[in-house]
Each structure stands twice: as structure tokens, then as C-alpha cells.
Design an enzyme around this catalytic site. Structure first.
Site, PDB file in Angstrom:
ATOM      1  N   SER A  28       0.829  -1.188   0.000  1.00  0.00           N
ATOM      2  CA  SER A  28       0.000   0.000   0.000  1.00  0.00           C
ATOM      3  C   SER A  28       0.875   1.253   0.000  1.00  0.00           C
ATOM      4  O   SER A  28       1.704   1.437  -0.885  1.00  0.00           O
ATOM      5  CB  SER A  28      -0.971  -0.053   1.185  1.00  0.00           C
ATOM      6  OG  SER A  28      -1.999   0.887   1.039  1.00  0.00           O
ATOM      7  N   ASP A 125      -3.593  14.658  14.240  1.00  0.00           N
ATOM      8  CA  ASP A 125      -3.592  15.950  13.533  1.00  0.00           C
ATOM      9  C   ASP A 125      -2.576  15.926  12.395  1.00  0.00           C
ATOM     10  O   ASP A 125      -2.841  16.425  11.301  1.00  0.00           O
ATOM     11  CB  ASP A 125      -3.299  17.102  14.493  1.00  0.00           C
ATOM     12  CG  ASP A 125      -4.455  17.378  15.438  1.00  0.00           C
ATOM     13  OD1 ASP A 125      -5.610  17.017  15.099  1.00  0.00           O
ATOM     14  OD2 ASP A 125      -4.216  17.948  16.516  1.00  0.00           O
ATOM     15  N   HIS A 185      -7.337  -5.884  -0.749  1.00  0.00           N
ATOM     16  CA  HIS A 185      -6.170  -5.018  -0.582  1.00  0.00           C
ATOM     17  C   HIS A 185      -5.208  -5.538   0.481  1.00  0.00           C
ATOM     18  O   HIS A 185      -4.003  -5.355   0.391  1.00  0.00           O
ATOM     19  CB  HIS A 185      -6.621  -3.605  -0.233  1.00  0.00           C
ATOM     20  CG  HIS A 185      -5.501  -2.632  -0.056  1.00  0.00           C
ATOM     21  ND1 HIS A 185      -4.608  -2.340  -1.067  1.00  0.00           N
ATOM     22  CD2 HIS A 185      -5.141  -1.878   1.009  1.00  0.00           C
ATOM     23  CE1 HIS A 185      -3.726  -1.448  -0.624  1.00  0.00           C
ATOM     24  NE2 HIS A 185      -4.026  -1.149   0.628  1.00  0.00           N
TER      25      HIS A 185
END
Length: 190
Positions: A28, A125, A185
Site C-alpha cells: 500500500s 492531527d 487489498h
């Protein structure tokens, strides 16, 4: 958080440890990282012998909104101060129906202690700020190539390696071989 910087980190690690003639495998996002390593102008000629990308192509494209929703769900887990993995999974069910994907996301969850609620290892964040760049790639197809042995493993039920981006991968890696496995995946887990 961009692929060029992550590739530079891998190259620095290899240099620090005097590695030579290695094989790199990435799944990935990690597949894009190892592809960027192979294509880097800083790649020493004696470093890389084989490259394996698992269910990822070095193509550029927009990131799916599902990834942005994962971050929203992960932030909600932290905001709710969940105390168990079961509670965290219940929150994620609003953002992802697939149990395997939820379990994967929760592998980054640090269990609660008596004084600290569960939280993720990754600063959310920071992840939220960088997630839009995950669809990017530091090199344009046709501009750089790596001629070494390259294997791309595709999950037959996955959309990440497809008829549109296989030719792009071949431009970067002219000696690539494509293998398809009966999986989604998460090829390595299935």
C-alpha cells in the site's frame, strides 16, 4: 509526510547500516515508498537488487474519501476517551463496515491506563494534514525508470492496481512482473 521524504529516510537508514544488494517490499503506502526509493536519483547503484510492491501502483491520483473518514473516526475514539478496543471498534463502525479494516486501524491504538485514556500512536492531527498527499507520487511517469527485477502483487478484489495504472507502473519499471492473488487489498493478511 510525502513519499520523497519517506524514501530519503529509507535511503539514510540503508546508508547508516551499510546495506547492499537488498530487496525492498512495501504494501500500500509502503509500496509507493519503496517505488520512490527505487526511482530516487540518490539510489546507490549497489543497494537495490529486487523490488516488490504489494497492491499498490506508483500512479498519481486523488485519495479516496474513505481514508479521510478513518481519521475522523480515530479522532472521535480519542475524543470519547474510550476505554476498550471493543468501545473503539463500536465508534469505527460508523466510518467503516469491514471488520478487517477496523481491526487494522485499531492496531495503532495504545491501550488505556488508569490515568490515561486510549490514544493512537500516530499523532492524528499530523495524519489528517498529510492524508491528502497520499495519492501523490514524487516522479512523473516516463521521466525516471528502474530496470531491476520488480514484482507487483495485486489483490484480485482490490482496486489499487488496475488496468489504468498498470501501464504507468510499466513505464517506471520496465522489467516488472505482475502476479494476482485471490485477495482484497490486505493481501498479506488474507
Amino acid at each position: 509526510m510525502d513519499y520523497g521524504s519517506m524514501a530519503a529516510d529509507v535511503l539514510a537508514f540503508c546508508d547508516t547500516h551499510s546495506l547492499k544488494n537488498i530487496s525492498l517490499l512495501g504494501h500500500s503506502m509502503g509500496g509507493k515508498v519503496v517505488a520512490a526509493v527505487a526511482l530516487s536519483p540518490s539510489l546507490p547503484s549497489d543497494l537495490l537488487s529486487r523490488l516488490i510492491l504489494v497492491d499498490m501502483s506508483p500512479a498519481k491520483g486523488p485519495i479516496s474519501t474513505e481514508f479521510q473518514s478513518y481519521v475522523v473516526g480515530m479522532k472521535e475514539i480519542e475524543a470519547r476517551h474510550t476505554k476498550s478496543r471493543k468501545e473503539a471498534d463500536e465508534v469505527l463502525q460508523d466510518y467503516e463496515k469491514d471488520l478487517g479494516v477496523r481491526q487494522f486501524l485499531l492496531t495503532n491504538l495504545i491501550p488505556a491506563s488508569p490515568s490515561v485514556p486510549q490514544r493512537f500512536r500516530i499523532p492524528l492531527d499530523y495524519l489528517e494534514q498529510g492524508i491528502k498527499g497520499l495519492g501523490d507520487f514524487p516522479y512523473d511517469s516516463g521521466k525516471r525508470t528502474w530496470d531491476g527485477k520488480t514484482l507487483i502483487i495485486k489483490g484480485s478484489k482490490s482496486k489499487y492496481v488496475n488496468r489504468r495504472n498498470i501501464p504507468i507502473a510499466q513505464q517506471y519499471f520496465p522489467n516488472m512482473k505482475l502476479e494476482t492473488l485471490e485477495a482484497g487489498h490486505w493481501v498479506h493478511a488474507e
